[in-house]
Design a protein around this motif. Structure first.
Motif, PDB file in Angstrom:
ATOM      1  N   ASP A  17      17.557   2.032 -12.176  1.00  0.00           N
ATOM      2  CA  ASP A  17      17.673   1.231 -10.945  1.00  0.00           C
ATOM      3  C   ASP A  17      17.145   2.008  -9.744  1.00  0.00           C
ATOM      4  O   ASP A  17      16.428   1.459  -8.901  1.00  0.00           O
ATOM      5  CB  ASP A  17      19.128   0.833 -10.682  1.00  0.00           C
ATOM      6  N   ALA A  18      17.503   3.292  -9.672  1.00  0.00           N
ATOM      7  CA  ALA A  18      17.038   4.132  -8.558  1.00  0.00           C
ATOM      8  C   ALA A  18      15.521   4.281  -8.591  1.00  0.00           C
ATOM      9  O   ALA A  18      14.868   4.264  -7.541  1.00  0.00           O
ATOM     10  CB  ALA A  18      17.714   5.501  -8.612  1.00  0.00           C
ATOM     11  N   LEU A  19      14.953   4.404  -9.780  1.00  0.00           N
ATOM     12  CA  LEU A  19      13.487   4.503  -9.890  1.00  0.00           C
ATOM     13  C   LEU A  19      12.813   3.235  -9.387  1.00  0.00           C
ATOM     14  O   LEU A  19      11.830   3.306  -8.645  1.00  0.00           O
ATOM     15  CB  LEU A  19      13.075   4.772 -11.343  1.00  0.00           C
ATOM     16  N   VAL A  20      13.321   2.087  -9.786  1.00  0.00           N
ATOM     17  CA  VAL A  20      12.735   0.828  -9.330  1.00  0.00           C
ATOM     18  C   VAL A  20      12.818   0.746  -7.801  1.00  0.00           C
ATOM     19  O   VAL A  20      11.826   0.416  -7.135  1.00  0.00           O
ATOM     20  CB  VAL A  20      13.423  -0.393  -9.988  1.00  0.00           C
ATOM     21  N   THR A  21      13.967   1.083  -7.258  1.00  0.00           N
ATOM     22  CA  THR A  21      14.140   1.042  -5.802  1.00  0.00           C
ATOM     23  C   THR A  21      13.163   1.977  -5.104  1.00  0.00           C
ATOM     24  O   THR A  21      12.542   1.599  -4.108  1.00  0.00           O
ATOM     25  CB  THR A  21      15.590   1.399  -5.429  1.00  0.00           C
ATOM     26  N   ARG A  22      13.000   3.182  -5.607  1.00  0.00           N
ATOM     27  CA  ARG A  22      12.077   4.151  -4.997  1.00  0.00           C
ATOM     28  C   ARG A  22      10.638   3.662  -5.062  1.00  0.00           C
ATOM     29  O   ARG A  22       9.905   3.740  -4.075  1.00  0.00           O
ATOM     30  CB  ARG A  22      12.182   5.515  -5.695  1.00  0.00           C
ATOM     31  N   VAL A  23      10.214   3.155  -6.220  1.00  0.00           N
ATOM     32  CA  VAL A  23       8.842   2.651  -6.353  1.00  0.00           C
ATOM     33  C   VAL A  23       8.617   1.485  -5.394  1.00  0.00           C
ATOM     34  O   VAL A  23       7.595   1.429  -4.704  1.00  0.00           O
ATOM     35  CB  VAL A  23       8.537   2.254  -7.813  1.00  0.00           C
ATOM     36  N   VAL A  24       9.561   0.573  -5.336  1.00  0.00           N
ATOM     37  CA  VAL A  24       9.454  -0.579  -4.434  1.00  0.00           C
ATOM     38  C   VAL A  24       9.353  -0.109  -2.983  1.00  0.00           C
ATOM     39  O   VAL A  24       8.527  -0.608  -2.212  1.00  0.00           O
ATOM     40  CB  VAL A  24      10.647  -1.541  -4.646  1.00  0.00           C
ATOM     41  N   ASP A  25      10.168   0.869  -2.606  1.00  0.00           N
ATOM     42  CA  ASP A  25      10.140   1.395  -1.239  1.00  0.00           C
ATOM     43  C   ASP A  25       8.828   2.119  -0.938  1.00  0.00           C
ATOM     44  O   ASP A  25       8.224   1.899   0.106  1.00  0.00           O
ATOM     45  CB  ASP A  25      11.309   2.346  -0.998  1.00  0.00           C
ATOM     46  N   ILE A  26       8.406   2.979  -1.833  1.00  0.00           N
ATOM     47  CA  ILE A  26       7.164   3.745  -1.621  1.00  0.00           C
ATOM     48  C   ILE A  26       5.962   2.824  -1.478  1.00  0.00           C
ATOM     49  O   ILE A  26       5.113   3.028  -0.614  1.00  0.00           O
ATOM     50  CB  ILE A  26       6.937   4.743  -2.773  1.00  0.00           C
ATOM     51  N   LEU A  27       5.902   1.806  -2.324  1.00  0.00           N
ATOM     52  CA  LEU A  27       4.742   0.916  -2.333  1.00  0.00           C
ATOM     53  C   LEU A  27       4.882  -0.271  -1.380  1.00  0.00           C
ATOM     54  O   LEU A  27       3.935  -1.022  -1.189  1.00  0.00           O
ATOM     55  CB  LEU A  27       4.492   0.408  -3.762  1.00  0.00           C
ATOM     56  N   GLY A  28       6.047  -0.450  -0.800  1.00  0.00           N
ATOM     57  CA  GLY A  28       6.257  -1.579   0.099  1.00  0.00           C
ATOM     58  C   GLY A  28       6.192  -2.919  -0.613  1.00  0.00           C
ATOM     59  O   GLY A  28       5.728  -3.914  -0.051  1.00  0.00           O
ATOM     60  N   ILE A  29       6.670  -2.947  -1.828  1.00  0.00           N
ATOM     61  CA  ILE A  29       6.622  -4.178  -2.633  1.00  0.00           C
ATOM     62  C   ILE A  29       7.626  -5.183  -2.087  1.00  0.00           C
ATOM     63  O   ILE A  29       8.804  -4.862  -1.902  1.00  0.00           O
ATOM     64  CB  ILE A  29       6.926  -3.866  -4.113  1.00  0.00           C
ATOM     65  N   ILE A  30       7.140  -6.396  -1.849  1.00  0.00           N
ATOM     66  CA  ILE A  30       8.034  -7.478  -1.437  1.00  0.00           C
ATOM     67  C   ILE A  30       7.963  -8.650  -2.420  1.00  0.00           C
ATOM     68  O   ILE A  30       8.868  -9.467  -2.481  1.00  0.00           O
ATOM     69  CB  ILE A  30       7.737  -7.960   0.001  1.00  0.00           C
ATOM     70  N   ASP A  31       6.898  -8.712  -3.183  1.00  0.00           N
ATOM     71  CA  ASP A  31       6.690  -9.782  -4.155  1.00  0.00           C
ATOM     72  C   ASP A  31       7.535  -9.526  -5.405  1.00  0.00           C
ATOM     73  O   ASP A  31       7.504  -8.430  -5.972  1.00  0.00           O
ATOM     74  CB  ASP A  31       5.205  -9.853  -4.541  1.00  0.00           C
ATOM     75  N   THR A  55      10.724  13.397 -16.604  1.00  0.00           N
ATOM     76  CA  THR A  55      11.737  13.503 -15.561  1.00  0.00           C
ATOM     77  C   THR A  55      11.637  12.298 -14.624  1.00  0.00           C
ATOM     78  O   THR A  55      10.645  11.560 -14.627  1.00  0.00           O
ATOM     79  CB  THR A  55      11.550  14.781 -14.725  1.00  0.00           C
ATOM     80  N   PHE A  56      12.668  12.152 -13.793  1.00  0.00           N
ATOM     81  CA  PHE A  56      12.691  11.114 -12.765  1.00  0.00           C
ATOM     82  C   PHE A  56      11.421  11.192 -11.926  1.00  0.00           C
ATOM     83  O   PHE A  56      10.750  10.189 -11.689  1.00  0.00           O
ATOM     84  CB  PHE A  56      13.933  11.326 -11.892  1.00  0.00           C
ATOM     85  N   GLU A  57      11.092  12.402 -11.476  1.00  0.00           N
ATOM     86  CA  GLU A  57       9.932  12.601 -10.606  1.00  0.00           C
ATOM     87  C   GLU A  57       8.621  12.261 -11.316  1.00  0.00           C
ATOM     88  O   GLU A  57       7.717  11.679 -10.720  1.00  0.00           O
ATOM     89  CB  GLU A  57       9.884  14.045 -10.086  1.00  0.00           C
ATOM     90  N   GLU A  58       8.514  12.618 -12.600  1.00  0.00           N
ATOM     91  CA  GLU A  58       7.303  12.295 -13.357  1.00  0.00           C
ATOM     92  C   GLU A  58       7.132  10.791 -13.510  1.00  0.00           C
ATOM     93  O   GLU A  58       6.037  10.260 -13.316  1.00  0.00           O
ATOM     94  CB  GLU A  58       7.340  12.969 -14.735  1.00  0.00           C
ATOM     95  N   ILE A  59       8.215  10.116 -13.852  1.00  0.00           N
ATOM     96  CA  ILE A  59       8.146   8.660 -13.997  1.00  0.00           C
ATOM     97  C   ILE A  59       7.790   8.020 -12.665  1.00  0.00           C
ATOM     98  O   ILE A  59       6.949   7.116 -12.610  1.00  0.00           O
ATOM     99  CB  ILE A  59       9.469   8.097 -14.549  1.00  0.00           C
ATOM    100  N   LEU A  60       8.399   8.490 -11.592  1.00  0.00           N
ATOM    101  CA  LEU A  60       8.116   7.957 -10.257  1.00  0.00           C
ATOM    102  C   LEU A  60       6.642   8.108  -9.918  1.00  0.00           C
ATOM    103  O   LEU A  60       5.982   7.145  -9.512  1.00  0.00           O
ATOM    104  CB  LEU A  60       8.988   8.670  -9.232  1.00  0.00           C
ATOM    105  N   GLU A  61       6.107   9.300 -10.110  1.00  0.00           N
ATOM    106  CA  GLU A  61       4.703   9.566  -9.795  1.00  0.00           C
ATOM    107  C   GLU A  61       3.761   8.695 -10.626  1.00  0.00           C
ATOM    108  O   GLU A  61       2.830   8.091 -10.090  1.00  0.00           O
ATOM    109  CB  GLU A  61       4.395  11.040 -10.057  1.00  0.00           C
ATOM    110  N   ILE A  62       4.008   8.606 -11.911  1.00  0.00           N
ATOM    111  CA  ILE A  62       3.134   7.817 -12.790  1.00  0.00           C
ATOM    112  C   ILE A  62       3.227   6.335 -12.454  1.00  0.00           C
ATOM    113  O   ILE A  62       2.207   5.637 -12.381  1.00  0.00           O
ATOM    114  CB  ILE A  62       3.487   8.067 -14.271  1.00  0.00           C
ATOM    115  N   ALA A  63       4.442   5.833 -12.237  1.00  0.00           N
ATOM    116  CA  ALA A  63       4.620   4.409 -11.930  1.00  0.00           C
ATOM    117  C   ALA A  63       3.914   4.031 -10.632  1.00  0.00           C
ATOM    118  O   ALA A  63       3.253   2.981 -10.551  1.00  0.00           O
ATOM    119  CB  ALA A  63       6.101   4.061 -11.856  1.00  0.00           C
ATOM    120  N   VAL A  64       4.010   4.875  -9.619  1.00  0.00           N
ATOM    121  CA  VAL A  64       3.331   4.607  -8.344  1.00  0.00           C
ATOM    122  C   VAL A  64       1.815   4.616  -8.556  1.00  0.00           C
ATOM    123  O   VAL A  64       1.109   3.714  -8.097  1.00  0.00           O
ATOM    124  CB  VAL A  64       3.755   5.637  -7.268  1.00  0.00           C
TER     125      VAL A  64
END
Length: 78
Positions: free
Chosen positions: A24-38, A59-68
């Motif tokens: 959940d935290a990863l999804v929230t971070r990706v959404v925030d970083i990318l400014g996703i509203i859709d 790791t959390f950070e690796e997944i975050l970086e790759i997902a973004v």
């Protein structure tokens, strides 16, 4: 992630509460970083994160970086 999993029961696996909190935290971070509203883009981000997550893997950070990066490149899900 909990919302994504509730809408996609075929993706259900056995996750601990701690894993779900982290996802959940990863999804929230990706959404925030990318400014996703859709909502569709949010769903895509959740699907990418789930595809990248393996217990004991990245790791959390690796997944975050790759997902973004994948979202920015609009790479298809793998």
């Amino acid at each position: 992630m909990r919302k994504y999993l509730s809408l996609h029961p075929e993706q259900q696996r056995s996750f601990s509460p701690e894993e779900l909190d982290m996802l959940d935290a990863l999804v929230t971070r990706v959404v925030d970083i990318l400014g996703i509203i859709d909502e569709g883009e949010r769903t895509d981000a959740a699907a990418r994160i789930l595809a990248l997550y393996t217990p004991g893997g990245r790791t959390f950070e690796e997944i975050l970086e790759i997902a973004v990066r994948l979202h920015q490149q609009r790479s298809p899900l793998r």
